[in-house]
Write a protein that holds these residues in place. Sequence first.
Motif, short mmCIF file in Angstrom:
data_model
loop_
_atom_site.label_atom_id
_atom_site.label_comp_id
_atom_site.label_asym_id
_atom_site.label_seq_id
_atom_site.Cartn_x
_atom_site.Cartn_y
_atom_site.Cartn_z
N GLY A 1 0.80 -1.20 0.00
CA GLY A 1 0.00 0.00 0.00
C GLY A 1 0.84 1.26 0.00
O GLY A 1 0.40 2.31 0.46
N ALA A 2 2.07 1.18 -0.50
CA ALA A 2 2.92 2.37 -0.52
C ALA A 2 2.40 3.41 -1.49
O ALA A 2 2.82 4.56 -1.47
N ASP A 3 1.46 3.04 -2.38
CA ASP A 3 0.84 4.00 -3.28
C ASP A 3 -0.33 4.70 -2.60
O ASP A 3 -1.03 5.49 -3.23
N ILE A 4 -0.57 4.45 -1.32
CA ILE A 4 -1.62 5.09 -0.55
C ILE A 4 -0.99 6.21 0.28
O ILE A 4 -0.05 5.98 1.03
N GLY A 5 -1.51 7.43 0.14
CA GLY A 5 -1.01 8.53 0.95
C GLY A 5 -1.55 8.47 2.37
O GLY A 5 -2.69 8.04 2.60
N ASP A 6 -0.74 8.88 3.33
CA ASP A 6 -1.17 8.98 4.72
C ASP A 6 -1.39 10.44 5.06
O ASP A 6 -0.66 11.33 4.60
N VAL A 7 -2.39 10.70 5.91
CA VAL A 7 -2.67 12.05 6.38
C VAL A 7 -2.31 12.13 7.85
O VAL A 7 -2.84 11.38 8.68
N GLU A 8 -1.35 13.02 8.20
CA GLU A 8 -0.94 13.22 9.57
C GLU A 8 -1.01 14.70 9.90
O GLU A 8 -0.44 15.53 9.19
N ASP A 9 -1.75 15.05 10.94
CA ASP A 9 -1.95 16.46 11.33
C ASP A 9 -2.52 17.28 10.18
O ASP A 9 -2.23 18.46 10.03
N GLY A 10 -3.35 16.63 9.34
CA GLY A 10 -3.96 17.32 8.21
C GLY A 10 -3.06 17.44 6.99
O GLY A 10 -3.46 18.01 5.98
N VAL A 11 -1.83 16.89 7.05
CA VAL A 11 -0.86 17.00 5.97
C VAL A 11 -0.77 15.66 5.24
O VAL A 11 -0.64 14.60 5.88
N ILE A 12 -0.84 15.69 3.91
CA ILE A 12 -0.73 14.48 3.10
C ILE A 12 0.75 14.13 2.97
O ILE A 12 1.56 14.94 2.52
N ARG A 13 1.10 12.90 3.35
CA ARG A 13 2.49 12.44 3.28
C ARG A 13 2.54 11.17 2.44
O ARG A 13 1.72 10.27 2.60
N ARG A 14 3.54 11.12 1.52
CA ARG A 14 3.67 9.96 0.63
C ARG A 14 5.07 9.37 0.80
O ARG A 14 6.02 10.07 1.01
#
Length: 403
Positions: free
Chosen positions: A390-403
């Motif tokens: 799932g590395a093609d899935i972005g994570d959202v942390e503190d409202g920030v999109i991280r890839r």
Amino acid sequence: MFDQSFTVPLLRSSVRLQRGAVDDEALNPLPTGIGIDGRERGGLFVESSFTVAAADPWQLEITPQFLVERFLGNSELTSLENFGLIVDLNGQLSPTTDVIATANLSGLDLDNIDNRLRASFRVEQTLGSHRLNLEYSYRDRLYNGSLGFQDVQSSVGAVFESPTFTLGNTGISLAYQLSAQYVTAETDRPNLLALSPTTNLASLSRYQGSVAIGRTFTLWEGATLPATPEAGLRFSPRPVTPYIDLVLGSRATLTYYSSDDTQESLTASIGLQGQFGQFSQDFFDYTQWNITYSKAFVGDGESPFKFDRDVDRNTLSFGIIQQIYGPIRLGFQTSINLDTGANIDTDYILEYSRRAYGFIFRINPSRSSGFVGFRISDFDWQGRSASFGGADIGDVEDGVIRR
């Protein structure tokens, strides 16, 4: 050949190694990749990539997929929904400008294409040590902590990213990013919908700035065994050094939306991480662990969208990987929202590690995804991990999109 005794065929007649760019397709000794994607592809699937066109510096790669678990549960065994496809186009417009385009189909039943297709197009421009990304995405898949998976129907805009700087001799790291996008995504605000809405989608401009700083302090460091096959290199490609670190961090983020909403946060975190043992004995000679507490101290605003809403503002993350016997290690990594008790994310990990090679199996029930990895130490090929883990899935942390 593994450990001078066990052999596995490469399943191809020849492999060409050359200096310069690494061709994963040529170096991959496995005929297929194996992955788990319970949300998009029904569970277990296999895939194999091949290049259909290459004219330096451009390359077009096709990855057909057979969705095994969907096939086994489908009454129509010949249905096109049992097959997936990924198309990747990569190239350069100049030495400092990269182009990356991807079309991802989780089923070839094109009458259902609105639920099958995800696509993105990105131009990456290097500006000194910084990077400017011009991006368009369709049905981008993001994972926002305890809110789970969220889809962004469409997004177009720019993201300006810094590298991670070290401030002088202080040991403090600093990174920041700025972004401006026009986004169409799901909202739960009735005032943002049309008078007679047919969907819960709203379209807004979104502007964001974020700055993160951090500092790691080494509290203790143990001795390292000699780099010999009988000592420090028995189960590891490099000797293991025991240590304990204190990790401090903070992130400030402000996001403004054209609906006049704002979402702001100032988050601080404190954590301990370390490893004990030297991974050279047969039993319990390696323990890697971490624990981190994060708290958002300011921020009353809330995003009108769900995909970037900052809901996990008081969290505890912890994990451990423990040697059980010889090269076998077992562990997990998890995060919990302390305000609601909700699980944010959990990985379960099984490793088989030797000096020259290793296997890893990772399963994530929170995301219904899995990863099967194969490592050859000091060798260029590491395998395709995007669909696996799932590395093609972005994570959202503190409202920030991280890839």
